[in-house]
Design an enzyme around this catalytic site. Structure first.
Site, mmCIF file in Angstrom:
data_model
loop_
_atom_site.group_PDB
_atom_site.id
_atom_site.type_symbol
_atom_site.label_atom_id
_atom_site.label_comp_id
_atom_site.label_asym_id
_atom_site.label_seq_id
_atom_site.Cartn_x
_atom_site.Cartn_y
_atom_site.Cartn_z
ATOM 1 N N ASP A 190 0.846 -1.193 0.000
ATOM 2 C CA ASP A 190 0.000 0.000 0.000
ATOM 3 C C ASP A 190 0.886 1.249 0.000
ATOM 4 O O ASP A 190 1.904 1.306 0.673
ATOM 5 C CB ASP A 190 -0.911 -0.017 1.239
ATOM 6 C CG ASP A 190 -2.047 0.973 1.144
ATOM 7 O OD1 ASP A 190 -3.209 0.538 1.044
ATOM 8 O OD2 ASP A 190 -1.771 2.195 1.181
ATOM 9 N N GLY B 99 -16.045 2.877 3.457
ATOM 10 C CA GLY B 99 -14.772 3.594 3.389
ATOM 11 C C GLY B 99 -13.926 3.226 2.180
ATOM 12 O O GLY B 99 -12.729 3.491 2.160
ATOM 13 N N GLN B 100 -14.542 2.633 1.152
ATOM 14 C CA GLN B 100 -13.777 2.261 -0.046
ATOM 15 C C GLN B 100 -13.459 3.509 -0.857
ATOM 16 O O GLN B 100 -14.364 4.290 -1.188
ATOM 17 C CB GLN B 100 -14.594 1.269 -0.892
ATOM 18 C CG GLN B 100 -13.828 0.749 -2.099
ATOM 19 C CD GLN B 100 -14.608 -0.302 -2.889
ATOM 20 O OE1 GLN B 100 -15.806 -0.521 -2.649
ATOM 21 N NE2 GLN B 100 -13.934 -0.944 -3.819
ATOM 22 N N HIS C 210 -10.283 -4.964 -3.479
ATOM 23 C CA HIS C 210 -8.953 -5.228 -2.916
ATOM 24 C C HIS C 210 -9.110 -5.664 -1.468
ATOM 25 O O HIS C 210 -9.973 -5.158 -0.747
ATOM 26 C CB HIS C 210 -8.027 -4.014 -3.021
ATOM 27 C CG HIS C 210 -8.631 -2.732 -2.540
ATOM 28 N ND1 HIS C 210 -9.543 -2.011 -3.285
ATOM 29 C CD2 HIS C 210 -8.477 -2.049 -1.383
ATOM 30 C CE1 HIS C 210 -9.905 -0.935 -2.609
ATOM 31 N NE2 HIS C 210 -9.276 -0.945 -1.441
HETATM 32 P P1 DGP Z 1 -9.655 1.627 0.325
HETATM 33 O O1 DGP Z 1 -9.843 2.823 1.192
HETATM 34 O O2 DGP Z 1 -10.038 0.345 1.022
HETATM 35 O O3 DGP Z 1 -10.302 1.789 -1.025
HETATM 36 O O4 DGP Z 1 -8.083 1.507 0.117
HETATM 37 C C1 DGP Z 1 -7.382 2.008 -0.946
HETATM 38 C C2 DGP Z 1 -5.941 1.880 -0.569
HETATM 39 O O5 DGP Z 1 -5.181 1.959 -1.752
HETATM 40 C C3 DGP Z 1 -5.417 2.970 0.366
HETATM 41 O O6 DGP Z 1 -4.903 2.341 1.540
HETATM 42 C C4 DGP Z 1 -4.295 3.644 -0.409
HETATM 43 C C5 DGP Z 1 -3.992 2.662 -1.509
HETATM 44 N N1 DGP Z 1 -3.618 3.256 -2.771
HETATM 45 C C6 DGP Z 1 -4.315 4.196 -3.472
HETATM 46 N N2 DGP Z 1 -3.689 4.484 -4.616
HETATM 47 C C7 DGP Z 1 -2.576 3.696 -4.662
HETATM 48 C C8 DGP Z 1 -1.526 3.541 -5.608
HETATM 49 O O7 DGP Z 1 -1.473 4.169 -6.662
HETATM 50 N N3 DGP Z 1 -0.556 2.629 -5.299
HETATM 51 C C9 DGP Z 1 -0.584 1.891 -4.140
HETATM 52 N N4 DGP Z 1 0.428 1.031 -3.932
HETATM 53 N N5 DGP Z 1 -1.565 2.021 -3.227
HETATM 54 C C10 DGP Z 1 -2.543 2.920 -3.488
#
Ligand code: DGP
Length: 115
Positions: free
Chosen positions: A30, A94-95, A101
């Site tokens: 993340d 909170g998505q 994912h």
């Molecule tokens: P959610 O809130 O459950 O939709 O989580 C989305 C997650 O994705 C958040 O913890 C940050 C992560 N994230 C968003 N954009 C990117 C990205 O471009 N690369 C990576 N590695 N993580 C990302």
């Protein structure tokens, strides 16, 4: 889906810190880690969220939960002490990225309830 960031990461168009990949799934770190180990497990196929899952996705779901996650937990050395799985779904869940994912969080003691 052409404008989906996780589709682009999953198919390798955008680089990520990948810790696992096979034909159907990519797992990567993340961008904004909430624990020492914070991995996102993403299907390569665009599925918006778990509410969109149907019986045709049973094999994919079983693969993620019975093979990919246990392997990652072992490889990251968090299987023994424990870890947390989170699947934020929709607005109230909170998505923020609308491509299914699973968050795998570990390496610290988690608290409850989540915020
Ligand atoms: P959610 O809130 O459950 O939709 O989580 C989305 C997650 O994705 C958040 O913890 C940050 C992560 N994230 C968003 N954009 C990117 C990205 O471009 N690369 C990576 N590695 N993580 C990302």
């Amino acid at each position: 889906m052409s404008d989906c960031i996780f589709c682009k990461i999953a198919n390798g168009e955008i680089k990520s810190e990948t810790v696992y990949e096979d034909d159907t799934v990519r797992a990567f770190r993340d961008l904004s880690p909430q624990a020492p180990e914070h991995i996102l497990i993403v299907p390569k196929e665009h599925i918006a969220n778990i509410a969109e899952f149907n019986s045709e996705d049973g094999e994919l779901a079983a693969h993620i939960f019975t093979e990919v996650i246990p392997k990652l937990a072992r490889d990251l050395n968090i299987a023994g002490k424990g870890f947390r799985l989170v699947i934020n779904t929709g607005e109230d869940g909170g998505q923020t990225v609308n491509h299914l994912h699973v968050h795998l969080l570990g390496g610290r003691k988690m608290t409850w309830p989540p915020g």
